[in-house]
Enzyme design. Structure first.
Site, mmCIF file in Angstrom:
data_model
loop_
_atom_site.group_PDB
_atom_site.id
_atom_site.type_symbol
_atom_site.label_atom_id
_atom_site.label_comp_id
_atom_site.label_asym_id
_atom_site.label_seq_id
_atom_site.Cartn_x
_atom_site.Cartn_y
_atom_site.Cartn_z
ATOM 1 N N ASP A 34 108.060 27.904 -72.862
ATOM 2 C CA ASP A 34 107.006 28.676 -72.183
ATOM 3 C C ASP A 34 106.484 29.785 -73.087
ATOM 4 O OD1 ASP A 34 108.044 28.688 -68.663
ATOM 5 O OD2 ASP A 34 107.559 27.091 -70.082
ATOM 6 N N TYR A 37 104.234 28.475 -75.697
ATOM 7 C CA TYR A 37 102.925 28.110 -75.097
ATOM 8 C C TYR A 37 102.135 29.392 -74.845
ATOM 9 C CZ TYR A 37 99.487 26.111 -71.889
ATOM 10 O OH TYR A 37 98.308 25.725 -71.296
ATOM 11 N N LEU A 84 110.343 39.712 -71.519
ATOM 12 C CA LEU A 84 111.198 40.702 -72.160
ATOM 13 C C LEU A 84 110.897 40.758 -73.648
ATOM 14 C CD1 LEU A 84 114.560 39.708 -70.456
ATOM 15 C CD2 LEU A 84 113.288 41.819 -70.089
ATOM 16 N N LYS A 115 121.745 36.331 -70.286
ATOM 17 C CA LYS A 115 120.362 35.853 -70.235
ATOM 18 C C LYS A 115 120.423 34.344 -69.971
ATOM 19 C CE LYS A 115 115.937 36.014 -72.703
ATOM 20 N NZ LYS A 115 115.638 34.564 -72.595
ATOM 21 N N ARG A 136 106.729 31.924 -62.907
ATOM 22 C CA ARG A 136 106.107 33.087 -63.561
ATOM 23 C C ARG A 136 104.641 32.797 -63.890
ATOM 24 N NH1 ARG A 136 108.503 36.758 -67.403
ATOM 25 N NH2 ARG A 136 110.229 35.362 -67.741
ATOM 26 N N GLU A 170 116.412 33.529 -62.127
ATOM 27 C CA GLU A 170 116.302 32.410 -63.076
ATOM 28 C C GLU A 170 116.864 31.158 -62.414
ATOM 29 O OE1 GLU A 170 114.928 33.622 -65.778
ATOM 30 O OE2 GLU A 170 114.987 31.969 -67.203
ATOM 31 N N LYS A 286 119.467 46.471 -69.721
ATOM 32 C CA LYS A 286 118.492 47.226 -68.919
ATOM 33 C C LYS A 286 118.988 48.634 -68.675
ATOM 34 C CE LYS A 286 117.355 43.034 -66.413
ATOM 35 N NZ LYS A 286 117.476 42.259 -65.161
ATOM 36 N N LYS A 310 118.754 38.087 -78.407
ATOM 37 C CA LYS A 310 118.791 36.610 -78.509
ATOM 38 C C LYS A 310 119.932 36.204 -79.440
ATOM 39 C CE LYS A 310 115.406 34.352 -77.495
ATOM 40 N NZ LYS A 310 115.000 33.532 -76.340
HETATM 41 N N1 LIG Z 1 116.837 34.999 -68.130
HETATM 42 C C1 LIG Z 1 117.551 35.954 -67.524
HETATM 43 O O1 LIG Z 1 118.726 35.788 -67.237
HETATM 44 C C2 LIG Z 1 116.870 37.241 -67.200
HETATM 45 C C3 LIG Z 1 115.483 37.355 -67.378
HETATM 46 C C4 LIG Z 1 114.863 38.575 -67.075
HETATM 47 C C5 LIG Z 1 113.437 38.761 -67.236
HETATM 48 O O2 LIG Z 1 112.686 37.823 -67.655
HETATM 49 C C6 LIG Z 1 112.887 40.061 -66.905
HETATM 50 C C7 LIG Z 1 111.525 40.322 -67.052
HETATM 51 C C8 LIG Z 1 111.069 41.590 -66.725
HETATM 52 F F1 LIG Z 1 109.769 41.878 -66.880
HETATM 53 C C9 LIG Z 1 111.909 42.578 -66.242
HETATM 54 C C10 LIG Z 1 113.270 42.306 -66.091
HETATM 55 C C11 LIG Z 1 113.745 41.060 -66.424
HETATM 56 O O3 LIG Z 1 115.085 40.818 -66.267
HETATM 57 C C12 LIG Z 1 115.642 39.638 -66.583
HETATM 58 N N2 LIG Z 1 116.976 39.521 -66.417
HETATM 59 C C13 LIG Z 1 117.604 38.357 -66.699
HETATM 60 N N3 LIG Z 1 118.971 38.272 -66.524
#
Ligand SMILES: NC(=O)c1cc2c(=O)c3cc(F)ccc3oc2nc1N
Length: 327
Positions: A34, A37, A84, A115, A136, A170, A286, A310
């Protein structure tokens, strides 16, 4: 860049994005993620803004809003579902925490979480009743996948209280379900899915929810849009209290106080990731307190109070055997 070069790139992007959309919506076999893209889509949007006379009716930018590019109707998100920003090493994490603490002028608690390598979903309840689910999409506009998400057992259909709340998380396919699904597909002479993320995306986009139901998808929720009637004021609160509402969260979160503790969590989870029942592609860090999140705000595309670390791409050991070495 020369104008001709730009125009060539513009036309190349139209063809590429249409091909990717075809793979994604029709073949269930996306060959790009995604975010790849989205990046190409934004590049095309920029080029078309520069050369509006070159915009072609086949361009995917001319389709947003109608249903031709996806079999699902559109849903406009109440608040945009951002992406993110990424970090790839310890320095990126240290820079993130330094920027946060410089901007706020004080130390903060962070929450570290896995994640999950799936696809984002928004789920809305009205009066405590499950009413809608959406992808999304572009961040502003997603696809309506209400019927498909309803088939996921861990998604509550009726809350204990008549709450108006939107939760986000997710959707993923557990590794065991992925292995079973690919075995069935190979039996049936169908191409296997490349990874659980693609399998989850393909499964959630099934037009027939009965097919989705057989795919054993699951969800981990990680955020929400709600009022003061819900006593949740930080990410740590959210993970502790969501289960009381039957909202499934990933339990392996931890509160951290600085980049060293964050890095320690990253290293421990990087070790554990292969023992997990689901795939993760990194760690999300966060700022925990929602007041601090609001004070930090966002950029055009990403919150400033979060970063996704990542994992490095894994070298896949391929065992080379049965090769006749000709000397
Ligand atoms: N893939 C994930 O496990 C995961 C993804 C996001 C996000 O994409 C995400 C996007 C925002 F704009 C804000 C918080 C977020 O928190 C997130 N927290 C996660 N644990």
């Amino acid at each position: 860049m020369s104008e001709q070069h730009d125009l060539d790139r513009l036309n190349e992007l139209v063809a590429l994005l249409n091909q990717y959309a075809h793979e994604y919506y029709t073949l269930d076999q996306p060959s790009v993620t995604d975010s790849e893209y989205d990046a190409l889509y934004q590049e095309l949007v920029h080029l078309e803004a520069t050369y509006p006379e070159a915009i072609s009716p086949e361009s995917p930018t001319q389709r947003v809003g109608d249903t031709t590019d996806s079999a699902f109707e559109k849903v406009t998100h109440t608040t945009p579902m951002l992406s993110l920003s990424n970090g790839f090493n310890k320095e990126d994490i240290e820079r993130f925490t330094q920027n946060v603490e410089k901007e706020l002028g004080h130390d903060v608690d962070y929450v570290c979480e896995l994640k999950i390598d799936g696809l984002s979903v928004s789920i809305t309840y009205e009066d405590g009743k499950y009413v809608r689910a959406a992808t999304r999409g572009t961040g502003e506009i997603g696809e309506n996948i209400t019927k498909n998400v309803k088939t996921i057992d861990s998604v509550p259909k009726q809350l204990d209280e008549p709450l108006d709340i939107e939760v986000r998380g997710e959707i993923f396919m557990p590794k065991a379900s992925f292995a079973r699904l690919n075995a069935v597909r190979e039996e049936a002479g169908q191409p296997p899915f490349a990874n659980p993320r693609n399998a989850a995306a393909g499964s959630i986009r099934q037009l027939n929810p009965k097919v989705t139901a057989q795919r054993q998808l699951d969800v981990f929720l990680y955020s929400g849009v709600f009022g003061d009637d819900i006593p949740i004021h930080s990410q740590a609160d959210l993970f502790r209290k969501f289960p009381e509402y039957h909202f499934k969260v990933n339990p392996l979160f931890e509160v951290c106080h600085n980049s060293d503790e964050i890095w320690n969590y990253i290293e421990r989870m990087s070790e554990q990731r292969h023992d997990l029942d689901y795939e993760i592609d990194g760690i999300v860090i966060k700022v925990s307190d929602f007041t601090n999140q609001q004070a930090l705000g966002r950029t055009v595309k990403a919150p400033k109070w979060a970063i996704a670390y990542k994992f490095p791409a894994e070298e896949v050991e391929t065992t080379i055997h049965d090769i006749e070495w000709t000397v």
